[in-house]
Design an enzyme around this catalytic site. Structure first.
Site, PDB file in Angstrom:
ATOM      1  N   SER A 134       0.857  -1.184   0.000  1.00  0.00           N
ATOM      2  CA  SER A 134       0.000   0.000   0.000  1.00  0.00           C
ATOM      3  C   SER A 134       0.890   1.230   0.000  1.00  0.00           C
ATOM      4  O   SER A 134       2.032   1.190   0.473  1.00  0.00           O
ATOM      5  CB  SER A 134      -0.890   0.015   1.246  1.00  0.00           C
ATOM      6  OG  SER A 134      -1.508   1.276   1.428  1.00  0.00           O
ATOM      7  N   TYR A 147      -2.049   0.492  10.225  1.00  0.00           N
ATOM      8  CA  TYR A 147      -2.086  -0.242   8.965  1.00  0.00           C
ATOM      9  C   TYR A 147      -0.807  -0.009   8.161  1.00  0.00           C
ATOM     10  O   TYR A 147      -0.205  -0.951   7.630  1.00  0.00           O
ATOM     11  CB  TYR A 147      -3.297   0.213   8.161  1.00  0.00           C
ATOM     12  CG  TYR A 147      -3.472  -0.473   6.825  1.00  0.00           C
ATOM     13  CD1 TYR A 147      -4.079  -1.717   6.736  1.00  0.00           C
ATOM     14  CD2 TYR A 147      -3.039   0.141   5.643  1.00  0.00           C
ATOM     15  CE1 TYR A 147      -4.256  -2.347   5.510  1.00  0.00           C
ATOM     16  CE2 TYR A 147      -3.205  -0.481   4.420  1.00  0.00           C
ATOM     17  CZ  TYR A 147      -3.821  -1.718   4.350  1.00  0.00           C
ATOM     18  OH  TYR A 147      -3.983  -2.342   3.127  1.00  0.00           O
TER      19      TYR A 147
END
Length: 243
Positions: A134, A147
């Site tokens: 990501s 995250y």
């Protein structure tokens, strides 16, 4: 890479399901796993060559069952991950127990599954490991500390694994923004309909598999049809928001 066997985690919805369908359409035997057995079976019903195996990748027994069921393995895709609390908390108020869960699913489980799968991957002429990255792994977004740090750790595991297992291909793949349930949880109450569907991103990953460049971190945005594959290990650039 068509006549192969793959394991895809987190395959019940979103990008994992889209990739499972795309691989199956190519003739790949896919062992697809997800925690929600009902949703997984319904989503993969009718997909040729797909074996639905409900289970939690954080469960050591299930990981062993998954690798044993595959028998042989050419491709291992670590798509399963955990967003953490929603709305996303800042680090100053991040619940530590929740962070442990994020790290367990996103970092420790993929490593443990890879350890079990390595003998099969080494035996394959095209052994490949893919971790889902990501832009939150390389950019500092408020609220994304939990995250993002888990994805950064996963990126580093992939990078080190590539050095330790030079006969394999190990890719950290950043798909960019997608219209998924996880992404919606990150932005509760907001309209994310402008994000691309996961099915529109899978061709980039398939091109990566077909081209088989050196191990490294690759962005979907840099794998457009006809474009040269970027050099391995290139640092990702901001891709807007997070995956």
């Amino acid at each position: 890479m068509t006549d192969m066997t793959a394991i895809v985690t987190g395959a019940g919805q979103g990008f994992g399901l889209a990739l499972t369908a795309a691989l199956a359409a190519r003739g790949t035997t896919v062992f697809a796993c997800a925690r929600d057995g009902g949703r997984l079976r319904a989503a993969t019903a009718g997909l040729p060559g797909v074996v639905a195996l409900p289970g939690d990748v954080t469960d050591p027994r299930f990981r062993k069952e998954l690798v044993s069921a595959a028998g042989r393995l050419d491709l291992l895709v670590h798509n399963a991950g955990e967003l953490g609390p929603s709305p996303l908390p800042v680090l100053g108020r991040y619940p530590l127990d929740a962070l442990r869960g994020v790290l367990e699913t996103t970092v420790l489980a993929p490593l443990a599954l890879t350890q079990l799968a390595l003998p099969l991957l080494r035996a394959s002429a095209t052994g490949t490991v893919i971790t889902l990255s990501s832009d939150a792994a390389v950019e500092a977004y408020p609220g994304w500390g939990g995250y993002g740090s888990s994805k950064a750790a996963l990126d580093q595991l992939a990078a080190v694994l590539a050095v330790e297992e030079p006969a394999l291909r190990v890719y950290a793949f950043d798909p960019g923004d997608m219209r998924t349930a996880m992404h919606q949880r990150a932005f509760p109450g907001e309209d994310i309909s402008d994000r691309p569907e996961p099915e529109s991103v899978t061709p980039a990953l398939l091109r990566l598999l077909d081209r088989r460049p050196e191990s490294g971190r690759y962005r979907a945005a840099d794998l457009s049809d006809g474009a040269p594959t970027p050099g391995a290990g290139a640092t990702a650039q901001p891709a807007g928001s997070t995956t």
